[in-house]
Design a protein around this motif. Sequence first.
Motif, PDB file in Angstrom:
ATOM      1  N   MET A   1       2.410  -6.435   9.119  1.00 39.16           N
ATOM      2  CA  MET A   1       1.076  -6.875   8.785  1.00 39.16           C
ATOM      3  C   MET A   1       0.039  -6.120   9.621  1.00 39.16           C
ATOM      4  O   MET A   1      -1.032  -5.811   9.141  1.00 39.16           O
ATOM      5  N   LYS A   4      -0.730  -2.685   8.154  1.00 45.35           N
ATOM      6  CA  LYS A   4      -1.537  -2.786   6.943  1.00 45.35           C
ATOM      7  C   LYS A   4      -3.009  -2.995   7.285  1.00 45.35           C
ATOM      8  O   LYS A   4      -3.889  -2.377   6.701  1.00 45.35           O
ATOM      9  N   SER A   5      -3.296  -3.853   8.261  1.00 46.29           N
ATOM     10  CA  SER A   5      -4.693  -4.092   8.635  1.00 46.29           C
ATOM     11  C   SER A   5      -5.303  -2.862   9.307  1.00 46.29           C
ATOM     12  O   SER A   5      -6.482  -2.574   9.138  1.00 46.29           O
ATOM     13  N   ASN A   7      -4.488   0.247   8.547  1.00 46.39           N
ATOM     14  CA  ASN A   7      -4.769   1.176   7.455  1.00 46.39           C
ATOM     15  C   ASN A   7      -6.040   0.771   6.722  1.00 46.39           C
ATOM     16  O   ASN A   7      -6.824   1.630   6.317  1.00 46.39           O
ATOM     17  N   MET A   8      -6.244  -0.523   6.534  1.00 45.28           N
ATOM     18  CA  MET A   8      -7.446  -1.001   5.861  1.00 45.28           C
ATOM     19  C   MET A   8      -8.683  -0.675   6.690  1.00 45.28           C
ATOM     20  O   MET A   8      -9.712  -0.264   6.150  1.00 45.28           O
TER      21      MET A   8
END
Length: 62
Positions: A1, A4-5, A7-8
């Motif tokens: 997780m 992913k954050s 990358n965002m």
Amino acid sequence: MKAKSENMLMGAAAGLAVGAAVGAAGSYMAGKHPREMKKAMKKASHSAEKAMQSLERMLQSR
């Protein structure tokens, strides 16, 4: 997780940087070439209007 954050956040930062660069270029063009800028804005508004009309037609057809 966490990845992913991250990358965002990197994507959002890149988007902000690109937006700032485009805004700076637009500001420069408006100051140096006002007639060309007026033509470009007219073309952009016409294109946006056509896109909105086609979107409305597509939504109404469903």
